[in-house]
Design a protein around this motif. Sequence first.
Motif, PDB file in Angstrom:
ATOM      1  N   SER A 105       0.792  -1.507  -0.012  1.00  0.00           N
ATOM      2  CA  SER A 105       0.321  -0.023  -0.164  1.00  0.00           C
ATOM      3  C   SER A 105       1.174   1.305   0.033  1.00  0.00           C
ATOM      4  CB  SER A 105      -0.673   0.212   1.406  1.00  0.00           C
ATOM      5  OG  SER A 105      -0.281  -0.071   2.679  1.00  0.00           O
ATOM      6  N   GLY A 106       1.851   1.163   0.382  1.00  0.00           N
ATOM      7  CA  GLY A 106       3.179   2.635   0.230  1.00  0.00           C
ATOM      8  C   GLY A 106       3.975   2.377  -0.391  1.00  0.00           C
ATOM      9  N   ASP A 107       4.197   1.526  -1.356  1.00  0.00           N
ATOM     10  CA  ASP A 107       5.003   2.134  -2.370  1.00  0.00           C
ATOM     11  C   ASP A 107       3.854   2.947  -3.632  1.00  0.00           C
ATOM     12  OD1 ASP A 107       6.357   0.072  -1.280  1.00  0.00           O
ATOM     13  OD2 ASP A 107       5.819  -1.728  -2.480  1.00  0.00           O
ATOM     14  N   THR A 108       4.661   3.326  -4.410  1.00  0.00           N
ATOM     15  CA  THR A 108       3.870   3.955  -5.900  1.00  0.00           C
ATOM     16  C   THR A 108       4.092   3.503  -7.236  1.00  0.00           C
ATOM     17  OG1 THR A 108       3.885   6.231  -4.764  1.00  0.00           O
ATOM     18  CG2 THR A 108       3.986   5.736  -7.107  1.00  0.00           C
ATOM     19  N   VAL A 109       3.107   2.996  -7.551  1.00  0.00           N
ATOM     20  CA  VAL A 109       3.368   2.767  -9.302  1.00  0.00           C
ATOM     21  C   VAL A 109       3.087   3.639  -9.742  1.00  0.00           C
ATOM     22  CG1 VAL A 109       2.317   1.055 -11.222  1.00  0.00           C
ATOM     23  CG2 VAL A 109       2.307   0.533  -8.994  1.00  0.00           C
ATOM     24  N   ALA A 110       3.806   4.324 -11.634  1.00  0.00           N
ATOM     25  CA  ALA A 110       3.623   5.360 -11.683  1.00  0.00           C
ATOM     26  C   ALA A 110       4.022   5.202 -13.159  1.00  0.00           C
ATOM     27  CB  ALA A 110       4.806   6.405 -11.941  1.00  0.00           C
ATOM     28  N   ARG A 111       3.545   5.419 -14.240  1.00  0.00           N
ATOM     29  CA  ARG A 111       3.850   5.016 -16.336  1.00  0.00           C
ATOM     30  C   ARG A 111       4.584   6.913 -16.345  1.00  0.00           C
ATOM     31  NH1 ARG A 111      -0.165   6.773 -21.385  1.00  0.00           N
ATOM     32  NH2 ARG A 111       1.959   5.430 -22.738  1.00  0.00           N
ATOM     33  N   LEU A 112       5.983   5.937 -16.540  1.00  0.00           N
ATOM     34  CA  LEU A 112       6.991   7.291 -17.214  1.00  0.00           C
ATOM     35  C   LEU A 112       6.413   8.444 -18.151  1.00  0.00           C
ATOM     36  CD1 LEU A 112      10.105   6.621 -16.053  1.00  0.00           C
ATOM     37  CD2 LEU A 112       8.224   7.704 -14.533  1.00  0.00           C
ATOM     38  N   GLY A 113       5.799   6.497 -19.614  1.00  0.00           N
ATOM     39  CA  GLY A 113       5.721   7.155 -20.984  1.00  0.00           C
ATOM     40  C   GLY A 113       5.759   5.864 -21.655  1.00  0.00           C
ATOM     41  N   GLY A 114       5.111   5.680 -22.737  1.00  0.00           N
ATOM     42  CA  GLY A 114       4.882   4.522 -23.620  1.00  0.00           C
ATOM     43  C   GLY A 114       4.518   3.061 -22.629  1.00  0.00           C
ATOM     44  N   ASP A 115       5.420   1.970 -23.011  1.00  0.00           N
ATOM     45  CA  ASP A 115       5.081   1.316 -22.065  1.00  0.00           C
ATOM     46  C   ASP A 115       6.215   0.903 -21.108  1.00  0.00           C
ATOM     47  OD1 ASP A 115       7.897   0.550 -23.580  1.00  0.00           O
ATOM     48  OD2 ASP A 115       7.011  -1.558 -24.135  1.00  0.00           O
ATOM     49  N   GLU A 116       6.742   2.343 -20.567  1.00  0.00           N
ATOM     50  CA  GLU A 116       7.252   2.239 -19.054  1.00  0.00           C
ATOM     51  C   GLU A 116       7.183   2.711 -18.190  1.00  0.00           C
ATOM     52  OE1 GLU A 116      11.737   2.951 -21.670  1.00  0.00           O
ATOM     53  OE2 GLU A 116      11.151   4.416 -20.596  1.00  0.00           O
ATOM     54  N   PHE A 117       7.162   1.650 -17.060  1.00  0.00           N
ATOM     55  CA  PHE A 117       5.857   1.810 -15.653  1.00  0.00           C
ATOM     56  C   PHE A 117       7.719   1.906 -14.997  1.00  0.00           C
ATOM     57  CE2 PHE A 117       3.203   0.232 -18.253  1.00  0.00           C
ATOM     58  CZ  PHE A 117       2.119   0.951 -18.087  1.00  0.00           C
ATOM     59  N   THR A 118       7.682   2.641 -13.605  1.00  0.00           N
ATOM     60  CA  THR A 118       8.525   2.385 -12.216  1.00  0.00           C
ATOM     61  C   THR A 118       7.720   2.011 -10.924  1.00  0.00           C
ATOM     62  OG1 THR A 118       7.603   4.960 -12.182  1.00  0.00           O
ATOM     63  CG2 THR A 118      10.233   4.272 -13.107  1.00  0.00           C
ATOM     64  N   VAL A 119       7.923   1.652  -9.409  1.00  0.00           N
ATOM     65  CA  VAL A 119       8.138   0.479  -9.153  1.00  0.00           C
ATOM     66  C   VAL A 119       8.533   1.532  -7.520  1.00  0.00           C
ATOM     67  CG1 VAL A 119       7.144  -0.833  -7.374  1.00  0.00           C
ATOM     68  CG2 VAL A 119       6.658  -1.114  -9.191  1.00  0.00           C
ATOM     69  N   VAL A 120       8.805   2.897  -6.434  1.00  0.00           N
ATOM     70  CA  VAL A 120       9.287   3.129  -5.813  1.00  0.00           C
ATOM     71  C   VAL A 120       8.810   1.874  -4.851  1.00  0.00           C
ATOM     72  CG1 VAL A 120       9.308   5.242  -4.772  1.00  0.00           C
ATOM     73  CG2 VAL A 120       9.743   5.269  -6.692  1.00  0.00           C
ATOM     74  N   MET A 121      10.111   1.460  -3.935  1.00  0.00           N
ATOM     75  CA  MET A 121       9.255   1.321  -2.080  1.00  0.00           C
ATOM     76  C   MET A 121      10.294   1.682  -1.516  1.00  0.00           C
ATOM     77  SD  MET A 121       9.692  -2.807  -4.622  1.00  0.00           S
ATOM     78  CE  MET A 121      11.324  -2.346  -5.278  1.00  0.00           C
ATOM     79  N   PRO A 122       9.172   2.300  -0.760  1.00  0.00           N
ATOM     80  CA  PRO A 122       9.939   2.979   0.379  1.00  0.00           C
ATOM     81  C   PRO A 122      10.381   1.840   1.707  1.00  0.00           C
ATOM     82  CG  PRO A 122       8.641   4.010  -0.066  1.00  0.00           C
ATOM     83  CD  PRO A 122       7.716   3.367  -1.385  1.00  0.00           C
ATOM     84  N   ASN A 123      11.195   2.267   2.458  1.00  0.00           N
ATOM     85  CA  ASN A 123      11.620   1.346   4.067  1.00  0.00           C
ATOM     86  C   ASN A 123      11.016  -0.496   3.076  1.00  0.00           C
ATOM     87  OD1 ASN A 123      10.721   3.485   5.149  1.00  0.00           O
ATOM     88  ND2 ASN A 123       9.089   3.138   5.417  1.00  0.00           N
ATOM     89  N   LEU A 124      12.288   0.110   1.877  1.00  0.00           N
ATOM     90  CA  LEU A 124      12.327  -1.728   1.851  1.00  0.00           C
ATOM     91  C   LEU A 124      12.581  -2.930   2.504  1.00  0.00           C
ATOM     92  CD1 LEU A 124      12.572  -3.370  -0.822  1.00  0.00           C
ATOM     93  CD2 LEU A 124      14.682  -2.442  -1.306  1.00  0.00           C
TER      94      LEU A 124
END
Length: 700
Positions: free
Chosen positions: A343-362
């Motif tokens: 729930s605390g992670d962030t899924v983002a779309r940078l553009g096109g078919d590229e996505f990112t996932v930020v995982m705080p407190n890994l």
Amino acid sequence: MTAERSPHHLDDDAAQRLLQLVGDLLCVCREGRVDWINAGGAHMLGAAADDLIGQPFVELLHPDHAAALSSGLEPLLAEPGGAPLMLRRRDGDVVAAVVRFHPASDGSVLVHARDLTGRYPAADSLITAVNRLEERARELTRLSRLSSLSARVFETASEGIIVLDTDLRITAVNPAYTEITGWPASEVLGRKPPCLLDPEQSEATQLTFEAARTTGRWRGERWSKRRDGERYAERLGVSTVLDEAGQLTHYVVVFSDITARKVDEERVRKQANYDTLTGLPNRALFLDRLNQAVSNAQRTDQMVGLMFIDLDGFKLVNDTLGHDMGDLLLQEAGRRLSNCVRSGDTVARLGGDEFTVVMPNLGAYQNAPTVATRILEALRKPFDLAGKEAFVSGSIGITVYPDDARDAQTMLKNADAAMYRAKEHGKANFQFFTADMNAAIEERLAIKNSLSKAFDRDELMLYFQPKLDLAARTVTGVEALLRWNAADLGMVSPAKFIPIMEESGLIGRVGEWALAAACRQVRRWRDAGLPAIRVAINLSVRQLRQPGFVDLVEKALDTAGIDADAIEFEITEGMVMKDADNAVAILRRLSDMGIRLAMDDFGTGYSSLSVLKRFPVDSIKIDRTFISEIGVDSDSHEIIRTIISMGHSLRRRIVAEGVESIEQVRLLERLGCDEIQGYVLAPPLPAADVERFLREVPAI
């Protein structure tokens, strides 16, 4: 004779003075340039009015919005409700505003911009204006006149006004109160305000009046309810009224409905921070979240994980099923990714078919592969796109703070590099960033920059590797191989520049050039009296999907003056299986022309009898990975024997590529292989060296 004027008429000077007092931005544009602007607008933009006269209006906007209006203001003239736009101040700051455009009969356009940030209010609040009137009245001891004026303001104001006694019971409300809230005066006079009786609002409202009683006034924004229960946003001011002895006698509440403004603010915020297609955070919000995660990790000594995800096969879906289906796939991919993270992670779309996932407190870097595996499994499942099934996979790069990087930008660069490492390892996997990737990142960037100049500098060339008929010991043909001798990089390995060429979209142009160059070279060899040999050319997926590709081949043959049997196209199993129906149709047309077709890298993809039966191929090339182990691995030996037997049963010639020793040649002869290609015969050669080779073929 002078026309009689209305008692409320303003002459031009008075109108100009009034417009200069307005806090909103007002300006007149002629031919897209500012012809006049008021003081409030100049203040909002942080510049002198004289400096803004003559400037194109689009230059007052944020660059992203200015680009959309580069052709003029016409697209926005049809939006009477206004458009949410970002204004750019001279100091570089931006102001979110709702901008309305009103065309005039003389061809000019009146522009009205209302600030949404609250930093440049349009006017003083009504209660402030009333207080000023009362102070002025006391100075002039003209209380009767003030009372009359205040009564007119009370009745005609567009803001709602409530007067309460010290027990917080309503003694008066104006018509605007009823219009905004839906409560008629008869139902609220003598009672406490409905917001004080609502359990959701009573505590906050009570605190508001206590603050006003302590300090004399309170201002703010909040959400309230109308009589029918509908929620609305209001801007609220509460002031106290004291008698001459300084004792509290009344509260005066002035409020306005700002729901439309709040909706506009939310719309602007969404546009600025969220991807319109998937609803996920966009690059700007992603970087903000990543920076926050890194800052928090620095204070708490925690780890932050970052994943960079690229969808393998997405371009194929776009090209074959259309962009609408591609959009559906991206939306579903975004939902699947969101279901794979905490729930605390962030899924983002940078553009096109590229996505990112930020995982705080890994916690520990070992936790990242768990999430990555979950994502790979989710993406591997088929996508139902309006009844059409599609398949993609994911290549994931992972980097960790503080082990790999100590700032957000470096983390993003590292995760991107790790993602490309995952692609190099066969896609559909994840790879961690390692320090040695820095050199690879710089090299990749240098190659990409130089590739764009390769055509202009005439740096591309073809080398040719001969193929030998084992039975006749004659050269049957050569395979054309692309080479690049860059002015600033030297000879660049095809393994490095061809993947980048495919990603940048240059592969189609290069393929067309290689076809024409190969046909011209065949013509030169024949004019030189050399034996008639066939030149094999590798086809790409993009060329097979290119409209008019068959016509392009015919043109290249006609221009060079050679027959269709002088060339051969090499295709791979994986390439044609991705778009099988279209590939079969194109390949049959080429075969009908007399062009020979070879199945390259056989044994590494979808190898089966059905594949060979379906595609009109004339020969099969056994992949070099089997040839390299033919004398030491019994499985490779048996695979080669099976491929040769199967190919001959279907009347296909068998070519072994990557042959490097005489021992391998002898084994292939015993197994019945038809042709060989490899360093045991000759490496890839420049065209001039091919002529010498054909005149003196070495004995094997």
